[in-house]
Design a protein around this motif. Structure first.
Motif, PDB file in Angstrom:
ATOM      1  N   ARG A  93     -26.571  -0.722  13.792  1.00 11.88           N
ATOM      2  CA  ARG A  93     -25.227  -1.107  14.026  1.00 11.88           C
ATOM      3  C   ARG A  93     -25.306  -2.384  15.144  1.00 11.88           C
ATOM      4  O   ARG A  93     -26.488  -2.517  15.853  1.00 11.88           O
ATOM      5  CB  ARG A  93     -24.147   0.009  14.837  1.00 11.88           C
ATOM      6  N   ARG A  99     -27.569   2.670  11.665  1.00 10.62           N
ATOM      7  CA  ARG A  99     -26.381   2.638  11.004  1.00 10.62           C
ATOM      8  C   ARG A  99     -25.895   4.125  10.409  1.00 10.62           C
ATOM      9  O   ARG A  99     -25.028   4.603  10.162  1.00 10.62           O
ATOM     10  CB  ARG A  99     -26.211   1.465   9.794  1.00 10.62           C
ATOM     11  N   TYR A 100     -27.224   4.542   9.497  1.00  6.46           N
ATOM     12  CA  TYR A 100     -26.881   5.503   8.522  1.00  6.46           C
ATOM     13  C   TYR A 100     -26.967   7.055   9.255  1.00  6.46           C
ATOM     14  O   TYR A 100     -27.872   7.218   9.958  1.00  6.46           O
ATOM     15  CB  TYR A 100     -27.872   5.516   7.257  1.00  6.46           C
ATOM     16  N   ARG A 101     -26.026   7.762   9.017  1.00  8.95           N
ATOM     17  CA  ARG A 101     -26.298   9.138   9.609  1.00  8.95           C
ATOM     18  C   ARG A 101     -26.517  10.293   8.759  1.00  8.95           C
ATOM     19  O   ARG A 101     -26.502  11.340   9.053  1.00  8.95           O
ATOM     20  CB  ARG A 101     -25.017   9.452  10.562  1.00  8.95           C
ATOM     21  N   GLN A 226     -27.985   8.998  17.660  1.00  8.60           N
ATOM     22  CA  GLN A 226     -28.027   8.447  16.347  1.00  8.60           C
ATOM     23  C   GLN A 226     -28.861   9.495  15.431  1.00  8.60           C
ATOM     24  O   GLN A 226     -29.836   9.458  14.916  1.00  8.60           O
ATOM     25  CB  GLN A 226     -29.092   7.216  16.262  1.00  8.60           C
ATOM     26  N   SER A 262     -21.904   4.862   6.922  1.00  6.63           N
ATOM     27  CA  SER A 262     -22.841   5.682   7.584  1.00  6.63           C
ATOM     28  C   SER A 262     -23.543   6.600   6.609  1.00  6.63           C
ATOM     29  O   SER A 262     -24.318   7.344   6.852  1.00  6.63           O
ATOM     30  CB  SER A 262     -22.147   6.378   8.609  1.00  6.63           C
TER      31      SER A 262
END
Length: 552
Positions: A93, A99-101, A226, A262
Motif C-alpha cells: 500500500r 496490500r493483501y490481508r 499487516q 486486500s
C-alpha cells in the motif's frame, strides 16, 4: 543501463497468459489481475515491490524438506508457489504495509499446499519483521493443525541458518529476542480468546463445518499492522460451508464482480467443458504435476474412477479440485439391468446365505434380502418385502408407485393392519431358515432390539450392522463392485429395481460412501438390506467352512 530481470511473479503471469503454462480459468484471472494492477494500481495507492517479494522468496532457500524424495534438500518453490508468495508479500500500500490481508489457495491434493503453508507461516514468524508476532497453524482439531505445523517445525530444525535462532518446545516455536511464537491451534481448544494474531494459516477449510474458527482468527488480527490470514484447501461439496463462501467470494473477486484489494485468491481448477478423462487438462488443477503429483498415480486414480461410479466424485474433488455434490445418484439403471439374469430361487434350496434386514418404520416397507455366493464368485439375491395392508392403496395413489400390483404379483406381502406386523416377519424368517441355510442376519441396530431378541431365541444368529460410514462404506463399495462387474444377480425383481432408482449416495471428505435415505427420492430399504448382506457376506466368507452347499 542494464535491463532488470523480471520478478518470478511477472514471469509466471506472462507464461500463463501466453499459454506456455497451462492453467485453468481462475488462475488465468489471477494472472490477468496482477498484470492489470501493475499498470493501473498506483491510482489506488498500490504498488508492486519486487524486492519485498524476492525477500520472501529467498527465505524459502533457508528451509529444508523433511520428508520423501526431497528430504534434506532446500525448499525450491515451484513457479506457481513463487507466484503466490511473491504476490502476497510483494504488493504494498502507499504506507508501505502489505496490500493483501487474506490469501485463499484451493488446489488438488498432493500439490504441496501444506508444505507451502508451513513455509509461509515460518516466514511470518521469522522473516516478516513483526515484533511479538503470534502465528498459528489452525484446523478443525489441534491434531490436524499439527500436520502442517509439524512440517514447519521440522523445516526450521533442519535449517542450519534458522535453527540457532529459534527455540523449540514440543509444538511451540519461539524467538526470545522478538517475543514471537508459532503454534498449532484447533477449533477444539479450550479457549480462543485473547489471541493477537499476526499470521493465521488455516488448513483444509473444506473440513470446517462451522465458520467460527475462521471468524475468531480474522477478528483477532485487527490490532496488527499487516496481518495475513492464509487459507488452504481442496475443493469440498458442502455449499452451506465457510469454504464454499470463501470459494465463491474468491471467484467474484477474480471475475471483477467484487473489488477487494486486500483479497488474493489462487484457485486451480478445470475449464468448463473439460473432459475429466483428458490427461492434458489435469495440470490445471495440479500445478505441481510432475513434481509432487505423479502422472502414473493420477492415471491409476482415473482408472478407478472409470470403473467405480461412487469413486468418480472422489477423483473429481480430490484430484481435479472440482466442487461436487455430497449426495449424488448412484448406479445407472442400464448397469443395474445388466444384472437381471433370471434364476429360480428353488435352485438355491439348502444353500448357505447371509441376510440383511432393514425394518424401516412400522408404516413403511420392511426388506429382507438373502445373499447367496455362488461357486463362480457371483452373487444371487432373494428378496422379501412387507408393507401394512391398510396403507397399500393410499400409498399407491399418493406416491404413484404400483404397490397394489406388486402385492397381487407376490413381490410384496401385505401384513394385516396399518403397521408392519413384526411377529409375521419373525415367522417368515423362521420358515425361510427351513428352506435356506441362513448363516446370520445383519440388522440395523435402530428400533430392532425386540425382534433381534426374539430371533436369537429362535436360534437365528443376528449381527448388528451400523448405518454410519465405518460399517456401511466398505459394504457399499463391495456392492457397487459386484454390480459393475455384473456379478450381483437380482433376477429383475421390480421392487428392488425401483428402490435402486431412488438411491442417492452420501460421501464424506475421506471418500467414504453410503446410501442416504434422507436425500434419496423414495424408499431404498431393499438396497440397504442387500448392502448389509453383501457386507457381512464378505466377512464370513473368509472364515473356514463358509459358503458351502450343505447336503440335502
Amino acid at each position: 543501463m542494464p535491463r532488470r530481470t523480471p520478478s518470478p511473479v511477472d514471469r509466471y503471469a506472462a507464461a500463463v497468459l501466453s499459454g506456455r503454462i497451462v492453467a485453468g480459468p481462475q488462475v488465468r484471472r489471477a494472472c490477468e489481475r496482477h498484470v492489470q494492477d501493475r499498470k493501473t494500481a498506483r491510482d489506488r495507492g498500490l504498488r508492486f515491490d519486487a524486492n519485498a517479494a524476492q525477500h520472501a522468496l529467498d527465505f524459502f532457500l533457508f528451509l529444508r524438506h523433511s520428508k520423501g524424495e526431497w528430504a534434506g534438500s532446500t525448499f525450491g518453490l515451484s513457479p506457481w508457489q513463487a507466484f503466490i508468495i511473491g504476490i502476497l508479500f510483494g504488493w504494498r500500500r502507499r504506507d508501505g504495509l502489505r496490500r493483501y490481508r487474506t490469501g485463499y489457495v484451493e488446489v488438488a491434493r498432493k500439490n504441496g499446499k501444506s508444505t507451502l503453508a508451513a513455509g509461509l507461516g515460518a516466514y511470518l514468524f521469522i522473516g516478516d519483521g513483526e515484533p511479538g508476532a503470534e502465528v498459528y497453524t489452525a484446523a478443525t482439531k489441534r491434531d490436524q493443525a499439527r500436520i502442517v505445523h509439524g512440517e514447519a517445525v521440522r523445516m526450521v530444525q533442519a535449517s542450519p541458518e534458522l535453527s540457532p535462532h529459534v527455540s523449540v518446545f514440543k509444538d511451540n516455536l519461539s524467538i526470545l529476542g522478538t517475543a514471537s511464537k508459532y503454534e498449532p491451534l484447533g477449533a477444539d481448544a479450550d479457549t480462543l480468546d485473547g489471541l493477537n494474531v499476526h499470521g493465521a494459516v488455516i488448513d483444509e477449510i473444506h473440513a470446517h463445518k462451522k465458520r467460527d474458527l475462521w471468524d475468531v482468527l480474522e477478528t483477532a488480527t485487527k490490532a496488527r499492522r499487516q496481518p495475513l490470514t492464509f487459507g488452504i484447501t481442496t475443493a469440498g461439496y458442502d455449499r452451506s460451508s465457510i469454504c464454499w463462501e470463501l470459494h465463491e467470494y474468491s471467484r467474484r473477486v477474480l471475475e471483477g464482480a467484487i473489488e477487494d484489494d486486500s483479497w488474493f485468491a489462487y484457485v486451480a481448477c478445470q475449464d468448463e467443458g473439460d473432459e475429466w478423462t483428458d490427461e492434458s487438462t489435469w495440470i490445471k488443477s495440479n500445478p505441481n504435476l510432475g513434481i509432487s503429483v505423479k502422472l502414473d498415480q493420477l492415471r491409476e486414480s482415473a482408472k478407478k474412477a472409470r470403473e467405480s461410479i461412487a469413486y468418480r466424485n472422489t477423483f473429481l474433488r480430490l484430484h481435479l479440485n472440482q466442487w461436487t455434490e455430497q449426495h449424488t445418484a448412484w448406479i445407472p439403471m442400464e448397469v443395474w439391468e445388466q444384472n437381471s439374469t433370471p434364476f429360480d430361487p428353488a435352485e438355491l434350496r439348502g444353500r448357505e446365505c447371509v441376510a440383511g434386514l432393514d425394518l424401516s418404520t412400522t408404516t413403511d416397507v420392511t426388506a429382507l434380502v438373502l445373499d447367496f455366493k455362488m461357486d463362480d464368485g457371483s452373487h444371487r439375491l432373494v428378496c422379501r418385502f412387507w408393507i401394512p395392508e391398510e396403507t397399500v392403496t393410499a400409498r399407491s395413489r399418493r406416491d404413484r408407485v404400483p404397490y397394489e400390483a406388486w402385492v397381487r404379483e407376490g413381490f410384496i406381502e401385505a401384513t394385516d393392519g396399518n403397521v408392519v406386523d413384526y411377529d409375521l416377519i419373525r415367522e417368515r424368517i423362521k420358515a425361510l431358515r427351513d428352506v435356506y441355510s441362513i448363516r446370520e442376519i445383519a440388522i440395523d441396530r435402530w428400533n430392532a432390539s425386540q425382534l433381534t431378541s426374539q430371533l436369537m431365541a429362535d436360534g437365528v444368529t443376528v449381527v448388528p450392522f451400523g448405518q454410519g460410514f465405518r460399517e456401511m462404506s466398505p459394504a457399499t463399495k463391495e456392492f457397487e463392485k459386484l454390480v459393475l462387474g455384473r456379478r450381483l444377480h437380482h433376477g429383475g425383481n421390480p421392487v428392488l429395481r425401483w428402490m435402486m432408482s431412488n438411491v442417492s449416495i452420501r460421501q464424506d471428505p475421506a471418500g467414504n460412501i453410503k446410501p442416504d435415505k434422507a436425500k434419496s427420492t423414495d424408499r431404498i430399504d431393499g438396497i440397504v438390506a442387500a448392502i448389509m448382506a453383501v457386507g457381512r457376506g464378505v466377512l464370513v466368507s473368509a472364515e473356514p467352512g463358509c459358503w458351502v452347499i450343505p447336503g440335502g
